[in-house]
Design an enzyme around this catalytic site. Sequence first.
Site: not given
Length: 246
Positions: A71, A104, A120, A150, A191, A216
């Site tokens: 993505r 995002v 988000h 990490c 949305t 929309n």
Amino acid sequence: MEPSLRVAADILRAAPSVACLTGAGVSAESGVPTFRDAQTGLWARYDPQRLASPQGFRDDPGLVWRWYMARLTAVEQAQPNKGHLALAHMQERWPGFPVITQNVDDLHERAGSTHVIHLHGNIAQFHCHQCGTAHTLSAEERRAPAPPICKACGGPVRPGVVWFGESLPADALAAALEAVSACGVLLVVGTSGLVYPAAQLPLIAKRAGSRLIEINLEPSPLSSWADVVLRGPSGEVFPALLDASV
Ligand code: APR
């Protein structure tokens, strides 16, 4: 001019202040699939709501990691579309015009919007799932089939997006609530209005006395709250609305 476009243009022209809530539909015309579009290709058989969850990451961190790397690549290859650009132009007429987004990706920023509130999170930022330490991804880690570890605690690194069942960033939510409570007009674009608390924002704006304009392709649970609904792709409707409201 379409009657609904004229009504929306009149509302926008008279607006003392404007804010906007965007969803995945705004990025769709840039080739970034919406969340509820059927996942394509390799990912067609996976439920995105499962992949975008702590449980999904716990069950198969490698699968979730590869989904987000795919993505992220799609977002980086995408370009802002005319809807993003029209939104960016709005801050010339309404300085400080806030774009509250559920997306995002960084397409609003790349189009020139400077006051973007990410409800988000951001797919290009990373932190440790265990201790929260920020992580800068190396090219090698980007290509790896599993999440990096990490350096501070040995936990798995994850994308900086809000997963199902997780809380939204408190500062972003507070900024969004302030923006919708103070705007004269709230544009609600692309949305499905299915995911809370983002879907609550238009109702809060309405109750605070704002006018709602929805853009929309299809009806949503927010449509009945809108003062006017503009049915069509945001990349076309947005520029037309902006031109008509001059
Ligand atoms: N122009 C305008 N609207 C569009 C376009 C377009 N070109 N293409 C699709 N849409 C609309 C669809 O009709 C749908 O109502 O965009 C909406 C996309 O809905 P979702 O895929 O549910 O995306 P979104 O509303 O942003 O989802 C909210 O839920 O899945 C989680 O975290 C994820 O941020 C996402 C949140």
